[in-house]
Write a protein that holds these residues in place. Structure first.
Motif, PDB file in Angstrom:
ATOM      1  N   LEU A   1      43.628  70.814  78.677  1.00 29.28           N
ATOM      2  CA  LEU A   1      43.646  72.166  78.120  1.00 29.28           C
ATOM      3  C   LEU A   1      42.365  72.538  77.385  1.00 29.28           C
ATOM      4  O   LEU A   1      42.102  73.720  77.174  1.00 29.28           O
ATOM      5  N   ARG A   2      41.553  71.554  76.989  1.00 30.08           N
ATOM      6  CA  ARG A   2      40.274  71.832  76.325  1.00 30.08           C
ATOM      7  C   ARG A   2      39.239  72.429  77.262  1.00 30.08           C
ATOM      8  O   ARG A   2      38.234  72.971  76.819  1.00 30.08           O
ATOM      9  N   GLN A   3      39.455  72.302  78.544  1.00 29.33           N
ATOM     10  CA  GLN A   3      38.484  72.830  79.503  1.00 29.33           C
ATOM     11  C   GLN A   3      38.434  74.350  79.408  1.00 29.33           C
ATOM     12  O   GLN A   3      39.469  75.018  79.447  1.00 29.33           O
ATOM     13  N   ALA A   4      37.230  74.873  79.297  1.00 31.89           N
ATOM     14  CA  ALA A   4      37.068  76.327  79.227  1.00 31.89           C
ATOM     15  C   ALA A   4      37.451  76.977  80.552  1.00 31.89           C
ATOM     16  O   ALA A   4      38.111  78.005  80.588  1.00 31.89           O
ATOM     17  N   ALA A   5      37.041  76.352  81.631  1.00 34.93           N
ATOM     18  CA  ALA A   5      37.359  76.872  82.965  1.00 34.93           C
ATOM     19  C   ALA A   5      38.053  75.779  83.755  1.00 34.93           C
ATOM     20  O   ALA A   5      37.534  74.673  83.882  1.00 34.93           O
ATOM     21  N   LEU A   6      39.211  76.098  84.246  1.00 38.24           N
ATOM     22  CA  LEU A   6      39.953  75.124  85.046  1.00 38.24           C
ATOM     23  C   LEU A   6      39.573  75.267  86.509  1.00 38.24           C
ATOM     24  O   LEU A   6      39.331  76.378  86.982  1.00 38.24           O
ATOM     25  N   PRO A   7      39.542  74.140  87.224  1.00 32.69           N
ATOM     26  CA  PRO A   7      39.304  74.235  88.667  1.00 32.69           C
ATOM     27  C   PRO A   7      40.529  74.874  89.327  1.00 32.69           C
ATOM     28  O   PRO A   7      41.561  75.066  88.685  1.00 32.69           O
ATOM     29  N   ALA A   8      40.406  75.197  90.583  1.00 30.35           N
ATOM     30  CA  ALA A   8      41.523  75.774  91.331  1.00 30.35           C
ATOM     31  C   ALA A   8      42.229  74.650  92.091  1.00 30.35           C
ATOM     32  O   ALA A   8      41.874  74.343  93.225  1.00 30.35           O
ATOM     33  N   PRO A   9      43.229  74.029  91.469  1.00 25.66           N
ATOM     34  CA  PRO A   9      43.898  72.912  92.127  1.00 25.66           C
ATOM     35  C   PRO A   9      44.924  73.378  93.152  1.00 25.66           C
ATOM     36  O   PRO A   9      45.429  74.496  93.080  1.00 25.66           O
ATOM     37  N   ALA A  10      45.220  72.482  94.093  1.00 22.32           N
ATOM     38  CA  ALA A  10      46.294  72.729  95.041  1.00 22.32           C
ATOM     39  C   ALA A  10      47.638  72.432  94.389  1.00 22.32           C
ATOM     40  O   ALA A  10      48.652  73.031  94.747  1.00 22.32           O
ATOM     41  N   CYS A  11      47.633  71.503  93.408  1.00 21.16           N
ATOM     42  CA  CYS A  11      48.864  71.085  92.750  1.00 21.16           C
ATOM     43  C   CYS A  11      48.511  70.412  91.426  1.00 21.16           C
ATOM     44  O   CYS A  11      47.455  69.797  91.302  1.00 21.16           O
ATOM     45  N   VAL A  12      49.415  70.543  90.465  1.00 19.73           N
ATOM     46  CA  VAL A  12      49.276  69.866  89.180  1.00 19.73           C
ATOM     47  C   VAL A  12      50.424  68.867  89.067  1.00 19.73           C
ATOM     48  O   VAL A  12      51.574  69.210  89.338  1.00 19.73           O
ATOM     49  N   VAL A  13      50.107  67.636  88.685  1.00 22.13           N
ATOM     50  CA  VAL A  13      51.108  66.594  88.479  1.00 22.13           C
ATOM     51  C   VAL A  13      51.004  66.157  87.025  1.00 22.13           C
ATOM     52  O   VAL A  13      49.950  65.713  86.586  1.00 22.13           O
ATOM     53  N   LEU A  14      52.112  66.313  86.287  1.00 17.87           N
ATOM     54  CA  LEU A  14      52.113  65.997  84.865  1.00 17.87           C
ATOM     55  C   LEU A  14      53.272  65.073  84.523  1.00 17.87           C
ATOM     56  O   LEU A  14      54.393  65.279  84.990  1.00 17.87           O
ATOM     57  N   ASP A  15      52.979  64.094  83.683  1.00 20.48           N
ATOM     58  CA  ASP A  15      54.035  63.289  83.095  1.00 20.48           C
ATOM     59  C   ASP A  15      54.698  64.158  82.031  1.00 20.48           C
ATOM     60  O   ASP A  15      54.030  64.963  81.382  1.00 20.48           O
ATOM     61  N   LEU A  16      55.992  64.023  81.831  1.00 19.76           N
ATOM     62  CA  LEU A  16      56.669  64.786  80.790  1.00 19.76           C
ATOM     63  C   LEU A  16      56.273  64.294  79.408  1.00 19.76           C
ATOM     64  O   LEU A  16      55.869  65.064  78.544  1.00 19.76           O
ATOM     65  N   ASN A  17      56.389  62.989  79.201  1.00 19.29           N
ATOM     66  CA  ASN A  17      56.167  62.412  77.877  1.00 19.29           C
ATOM     67  C   ASN A  17      54.724  61.982  77.700  1.00 19.29           C
ATOM     68  O   ASN A  17      54.346  60.881  78.060  1.00 19.29           O
ATOM     69  N   LEU A  18      53.942  62.895  77.152  1.00 17.57           N
ATOM     70  CA  LEU A  18      52.535  62.645  76.873  1.00 17.57           C
ATOM     71  C   LEU A  18      52.345  62.622  75.365  1.00 17.57           C
ATOM     72  O   LEU A  18      53.127  63.236  74.637  1.00 17.57           O
ATOM     73  N   PRO A  19      51.300  61.969  74.898  1.00 18.28           N
ATOM     74  CA  PRO A  19      51.011  62.057  73.458  1.00 18.28           C
ATOM     75  C   PRO A  19      50.586  63.493  73.139  1.00 18.28           C
ATOM     76  O   PRO A  19      49.887  64.128  73.920  1.00 18.28           O
ATOM     77  N   GLY A  20      51.008  64.026  72.025  1.00 19.36           N
ATOM     78  CA  GLY A  20      50.695  65.417  71.693  1.00 19.36           C
ATOM     79  C   GLY A  20      51.582  66.342  72.496  1.00 19.36           C
ATOM     80  O   GLY A  20      52.797  66.181  72.544  1.00 19.36           O
ATOM     81  N   ALA A  21      50.964  67.297  73.165  1.00 15.11           N
ATOM     82  CA  ALA A  21      51.720  68.258  73.969  1.00 15.11           C
ATOM     83  C   ALA A  21      52.377  67.558  75.156  1.00 15.11           C
ATOM     84  O   ALA A  21      51.781  66.682  75.783  1.00 15.11           O
ATOM     85  N   SER A  22      53.594  67.960  75.466  1.00 16.94           N
ATOM     86  CA  SER A  22      54.298  67.383  76.617  1.00 16.94           C
ATOM     87  C   SER A  22      53.761  67.988  77.907  1.00 16.94           C
ATOM     88  O   SER A  22      53.026  68.987  77.888  1.00 16.94           O
ATOM     89  N   GLY A  23      54.157  67.408  79.014  1.00 16.78           N
ATOM     90  CA  GLY A  23      53.782  67.962  80.304  1.00 16.78           C
ATOM     91  C   GLY A  23      54.285  69.386  80.477  1.00 16.78           C
ATOM     92  O   GLY A  23      53.591  70.240  81.029  1.00 16.78           O
ATOM     93  N   LEU A  24      55.496  69.667  79.987  1.00 12.51           N
ATOM     94  CA  LEU A  24      56.032  71.026  80.070  1.00 12.51           C
ATOM     95  C   LEU A  24      55.238  71.992  79.187  1.00 12.51           C
ATOM     96  O   LEU A  24      54.969  73.125  79.583  1.00 12.51           O
ATOM     97  N   ASP A  25      54.868  71.543  77.984  1.00 13.65           N
ATOM     98  CA  ASP A  25      54.051  72.381  77.101  1.00 13.65           C
ATOM     99  C   ASP A  25      52.719  72.721  77.775  1.00 13.65           C
ATOM    100  O   ASP A  25      52.269  73.869  77.750  1.00 13.65           O
ATOM    101  N   ALA A  26      52.097  71.713  78.361  1.00 12.47           N
ATOM    102  CA  ALA A  26      50.807  71.919  79.028  1.00 12.47           C
ATOM    103  C   ALA A  26      50.951  72.891  80.192  1.00 12.47           C
ATOM    104  O   ALA A  26      50.114  73.781  80.371  1.00 12.47           O
ATOM    105  N   LEU A  27      52.010  72.729  80.962  1.00 10.83           N
ATOM    106  CA  LEU A  27      52.202  73.619  82.109  1.00 10.83           C
ATOM    107  C   LEU A  27      52.444  75.053  81.643  1.00 10.83           C
ATOM    108  O   LEU A  27      51.947  75.992  82.267  1.00 10.83           O
TER     109      LEU A  27
END
Length: 128
Positions: free
Chosen positions: A48-74
């Motif tokens: 999330l710190r990235q100013a500009a995100l690339p254009a991905p075909a898909c995002v894969v996130l773990d739910l239980n991350l340190p800090g923000a969860s995968g759902l929060d990030a999404l």
């Protein structure tokens, strides 16, 4: 062998967010073997710190991350206009997680990720 070095620049880009180093390494290898390009992060915050995100075909996130969860990030990614397919990986998701995932339009894959479950899910989502 570095799976990322063998991928073509035109290969679909997958954003992978996984905090467990051994799981992250295994998923990076497995998805690289499938021919995907990868941008890998060990926390939601690094993504999330990235100013500009690339254009991905898909995002894969773990739910239980340190800090923000995968759902929060999404949720933040969706607010920023990223509407690509997404996969949330977790173990035994509880009903509130399932409901939040449905609201964000994210597919849930339960751990352990056996066989080609993740590459198959990614192929299915990006072919739609």
């Amino acid at each position: 062998m570095d799976p990322e070095s063998d991928t073509a620049p035109s290969a679909p880009l997958i954003l992978l967010v996984e905090d467990d180093a051994s799981v992250r390494k295994a998923l990076t290898f497995a998805l690289g073997i499938e021919g995907y390009r990868l941008e890998v992060h060990d926390s939601a915050e690094t993504l999330l710190r990235q100013a500009a995100l690339p254009a991905p075909a898909c995002v894969v996130l773990d739910l239980n991350l340190p800090g923000a969860s995968g759902l929060d990030a999404l949720a933040v990614l969706r607010e920023r206009g990223l509407d690509c397919p997404a996969i949330l990986i977790t173990t035994q998701p509880k009903p509130p997680v399932v409901a939040a995932a449905a609201e964000l339009g994210v597919r849930i894959l339960e751990k352990p990720l056996l066989g080609d479950a993740l590459p198959s899910a990614i192929r299915d989502l990006i072919s739609r």
